[in-house]
Design a protein around this motif. Structure first.
Motif, mmCIF file in Angstrom:
data_model
loop_
_atom_site.group_PDB
_atom_site.id
_atom_site.type_symbol
_atom_site.label_atom_id
_atom_site.label_comp_id
_atom_site.label_asym_id
_atom_site.label_seq_id
_atom_site.Cartn_x
_atom_site.Cartn_y
_atom_site.Cartn_z
ATOM 1 N N TYR A 11 2.763 4.909 3.222
ATOM 2 C CA TYR A 11 2.791 3.554 2.673
ATOM 3 C C TYR A 11 3.618 2.580 3.525
ATOM 4 O O TYR A 11 3.296 1.390 3.601
ATOM 5 C CB TYR A 11 3.322 3.600 1.238
ATOM 6 C CG TYR A 11 2.439 4.425 0.329
ATOM 7 C CD1 TYR A 11 1.106 4.061 0.128
ATOM 8 C CD2 TYR A 11 2.927 5.564 -0.308
ATOM 9 C CE1 TYR A 11 0.286 4.824 -0.707
ATOM 10 C CE2 TYR A 11 2.117 6.324 -1.135
ATOM 11 C CZ TYR A 11 0.795 5.951 -1.329
ATOM 12 O OH TYR A 11 -0.012 6.698 -2.140
ATOM 13 N N ALA A 40 2.081 -0.776 4.988
ATOM 14 C CA ALA A 40 2.676 -2.090 4.724
ATOM 15 C C ALA A 40 2.924 -2.846 6.029
ATOM 16 O O ALA A 40 2.724 -4.068 6.102
ATOM 17 C CB ALA A 40 3.981 -1.915 3.953
ATOM 18 N N ARG A 95 -0.339 -4.139 7.166
ATOM 19 C CA ARG A 95 -0.716 -5.283 6.329
ATOM 20 C C ARG A 95 -0.023 -6.559 6.810
ATOM 21 O O ARG A 95 -0.641 -7.622 6.916
ATOM 22 C CB ARG A 95 -0.331 -4.990 4.884
ATOM 23 C CG ARG A 95 -0.614 -6.143 3.913
ATOM 24 C CD ARG A 95 0.243 -5.999 2.678
ATOM 25 N NE ARG A 95 1.669 -6.063 3.010
ATOM 26 C CZ ARG A 95 2.642 -5.565 2.238
ATOM 27 N NH1 ARG A 95 2.363 -4.966 1.106
ATOM 28 N NH2 ARG A 95 3.911 -5.671 2.617
#
Length: 725
Positions: free
Chosen positions: A227, A231, A234
């Motif tokens: 994750y 992130a 992103r």
């Protein structure tokens, strides 16, 4: 004012062929360059009744004293030769677009081992990829800051890069992930170059590929429950999208095109260019010009195309150029653009759709640029005109001094004595005419003698040019001696932008039949020694010297000795800003609020700046001198190889002849010469860091000089700088 009939060519002398023509003034200076499909028909238009000519054309033909031409085989060659001659001669009556600013570009130095992303202005360099131009440098930095998250390319200077490599510690950007830190080996040169290539691809408009790739990597990281990595990806995607939003899509079909719009009135014209790449506006720039002759919109567009693409090749010339009016004739211009690109270029007027709508936006920008320019120039012209009139009144001159030359002397405690000459024309600095002198006639500090020498050398060169071009009348006496009678060879007086005059054809005959010569050969073969900007060819109306009565008297005495009596002289003293005239015991005091005084101060300060910059450059070279400079045949490449091999001059001085021979390119004879040079050289004085004042050893001083670019001085820097002028 000349009568055009006095130099009009005889009937039938002008050929009915394509070519390029030049008008020259009485000083043999080229004042206008033009091209024609038929030289005979085009030149005939200039020799009609003066009352029928456009006022600016009338001024040009009455200023001219002769006309000459060159025959070429095609209109494309004429176009290329016209552009080359305008660049070379800088004719005062030609349309010359003036940038209202030096536009910044986003540049990627692909010619380096580790390419660097940076802001660049000025002339384009070979091997560097440019994107823009941009209206503001901060816009480039904002875009780069966003893109470095995804493409962490090096942005540091050479000094910072070398220092990080030496210490093994990257800069702050390397620690926060906005640089891949090739300086400390985190990535290889190949991987870093691949990052730079991807950065360039994104800037050229190929954005969707990288967005899809990052989105795919983000989804894969999320599926694998990484994750933190998801992130980060992103955030990278958001940064790319934000960077893309700065350049909204204006053409949906991902078009590469340049749009050129012109706003004009009877006196001036403004040109605006939008550079569209991948359907997005990637750059914008604007020019303004005086309309010095009667000219159509199509001709203005043609001149804009010459300036825009004259130095460009390949993809820098887009496939499509949209204009408000087409040049006449169109085919040679289109063929010339295609030749510069290497493939077909479409030159057309947009009629409808998105392109027409975008052209209207560019036209509005051109109109606003013209209005803004006129607002600024109205005030500027009024101020400059008032300043020149005030100077003429205060100094009792017959007319306003349109060309002013100012001289200043600079030295450091009598060492490195130099002088500067700056030129202001119509109240504006003309930097291409600036000149620099080394004082040769004597040693030591004597500003009065230095000023006399400089004025003598400058105006001897002027008189020599005047005699060479035949401007002396039969009753006038020629120069008593050569320009180097008193002070040595003045051919080395100037440095910097002046260059020696090449040998070649004189170009004095009315026509040159060069129809079988290529355009490049034409440009080089026609570099005659008259007509181009000269070192000292044109006289000023006013000479200003930095100083008081003694300096003014020296300057006037130099002119009197040369028999020059039509040039005014004055001096501007720094203490009370008094203006001194030759032979007057009292100064002329201009009001503190006088525009004339303000102009003289600007001229004087510019001369001082130019002189002290040159003096510091000479001093820095002297401080960096080493025994290696006296070794015959030892160039910069082998000097650098020696320092790189041994690490410092101190270690090189202690090396044996056999150890010096180990350096590639150094033979035994050269090694013996180097060892002898070090043996004869006096021990070096302690090196001082001019930033901190501390004494350093040889290795430290060399590192400081290399990374900071500042000279390392022997002696107390504060004491020596205090005596500089």
């Amino acid at each position: 004012m000349a009568d055009p009939s006095s130099y009009r060519p005889k009937p039938g002398q002008i050929p009915d062929s394509p070519g390029v023509y030049r008008f020259r003034d009485e000083h043999r200076r080229v004042i206008y360059v033009g091209k024609a499909k038929s030289l005979r028909q085009r030149l005939a238009n200039y020799f009609q009744d003066l009352a029928g000519l456009h006022p600016r054309t009338r001024t040009m033909v009455t200023t001219a004293a002769s006309v000459e031409w060159t025959v070429v085989s095609t209109e494309v060659e004429a176009l290329q030769l016209e552009y080359s001659w305008i660049k070379e001669y800088d004719p005062r009556f030609n349309v010359k677009y003036r940038d209202d600013k030096s536009y910044p570009y986003l540049a990627v130095t692909m010619n380096e081992e580790f390419p660097r992303v940076q802001v660049m202005r000025g002339h384009k360099k070979k091997g560097v990829r440019y994107f823009g131009p941009y209206a503001h440098a901060w816009a480039i930095r904002d875009t780069v800051d966003l893109l470095l998250r995804v493409f962490p390319v090096r942005t540091c200077s050479a000094g910072v890069f070398k220092n990080a490599s030496r210490t093994g510690r990257p800069c702050l950007l390397g620690y926060i992930g906005k640089c891949s830190a090739p300086c400390v080996g985190r990535v290889s040169a190949e991987d870093h170059r691949e990052l730079a290539d991807e950065f360039c691809d994104f800037m050229t408009g190929r954005t969707s590929t990288y967005l899809r790739r990052l989105e795919k990597q983000m989804m894969e990281a999320a599926e694998e429950m990484e994750y933190e990595r998801a992130a980060r990806l992103r955030d990278d995607i958001e940064a790319l999208k934000k960077a893309m939003e700065k350049n909204a899509v204006v053409l949906a079909d991902a078009t590469d095109a340049d749009l050129i719009a012109v706003a004009e009135d009877e006196l001036e014209a403004a040109v605006q260019i939008f550079h569209v790449r991948g359907g997005r506006v990637r750059g914008q720039r604007g020019w303004v010009t005086d309309k010095v002759e009667e000219i159509t919109t199509g001709a203005l567009v043609e001149h804009a195309l010459q300036q825009l693409y004259g130095e460009e090749t390949g993809d820098a010339v887009p496939k499509e150029v949209l204009v408000p009016a087409l040049p006449d004739p169109l085919e040679p211009v289109q063929e010339w653009l295609s030749g510069r690109r290497g493939s077909n270029v479409s030159l057309r007027i947009p009629q409808r759709g998105d392109k027409r709508a975008l052209m209207e936006t560019v036209e509005r920008n051109a109109q606003q640029a013209l209005v803004l320019h006129k607002t600024r120039r109205a005030s500027d012209l009024t101020t400059r005109s008032r300043a020149l009139e005030e100077i003429a009144d205060a100094l009792d001159l017959d007319s306003a001094p349109l060309r002013i030359e100012c001289y200043d002397i600079s030295h450091l405690q009598g060492d490195d004595v130099v002088a500067s000459m700056v030129v202001f024309e119509d109240g504006l600095a003309r930097k291409s005419e600036y000149r620099r002198f080394q004082i040769k006639g004597f040693e030591g500090q004597d500003d009065v003698r230095s000023m006399h020498e400089v004025i003598t050398r400058r105006f001897k060169r002027y008189l020599a040019e005047k005699e060479r071009t035949g401007e002396w009348s039969d009753g006038e006496s020629t120069l008593a001696g050569t320009p180097s009678d008193s002070y040595g060879d003045t051919s080395s007086d100037t440095l910097g932008d002046a260059s020696s005059t090449p040998s070649g054809p004189s170009g004095d005959t009315p026509a040159h039949d060069l129809a079988t010569t290529s355009p490049d050969a034409l440009t080089s073969s026609l570099k005659d020694d008259d007509g181009r900007p000269k070192r000292f060819a044109y006289p000023p109306q006013l000479v200003v010297v930095d100083g008081g009565q003694p300096q003014v008297a020296a300057a006037q005495r130099a002119l009197d000795e040369l028999g020059i009596d039509d040039i005014a002289v004055c001096g501007l003293a720094k203490r009370l800003e008094e203006v001194w005239l030759p032979g007057d015991d009292d100064p002329v005091v201009l009001p503190r609020s006088s525009e004339g005084l303000y102009l003289l101060q600007r001229v004087r300060d510019e001369a001082h700046r130019f002189a002290i910059t040159y003096q510091r450059t000479k001093r820095a070279k002297r401080f960096r001198a080493s025994p290696l400079d006296d070794v015959p045949g030892l160039g910069e490449t082998r000097k650098q190889a020696l320092i790189k091999h041994f690490g410092s001059v101190k270690k090189l001085r202690a090396a044996t002849i056999d150890q010096i021979c180990e350096v590639p390119g150094i033979g035994r004879k050269t090694a013996e010469t180097i060892a002898a040079a070090f043996a004869q050289a006096a021990p070096a004085a302690p090196a001082v860091n001019t930033a901190t004042g501390e004494i350093m050893d040889d290795e430290e001083s060399e590192t400081t000089a290399e990374t900071s670019g500042e000279p390392v001085s022997a002696g107390a820097p504060d004491e020596r700088r205090g005596q500089e002028r």
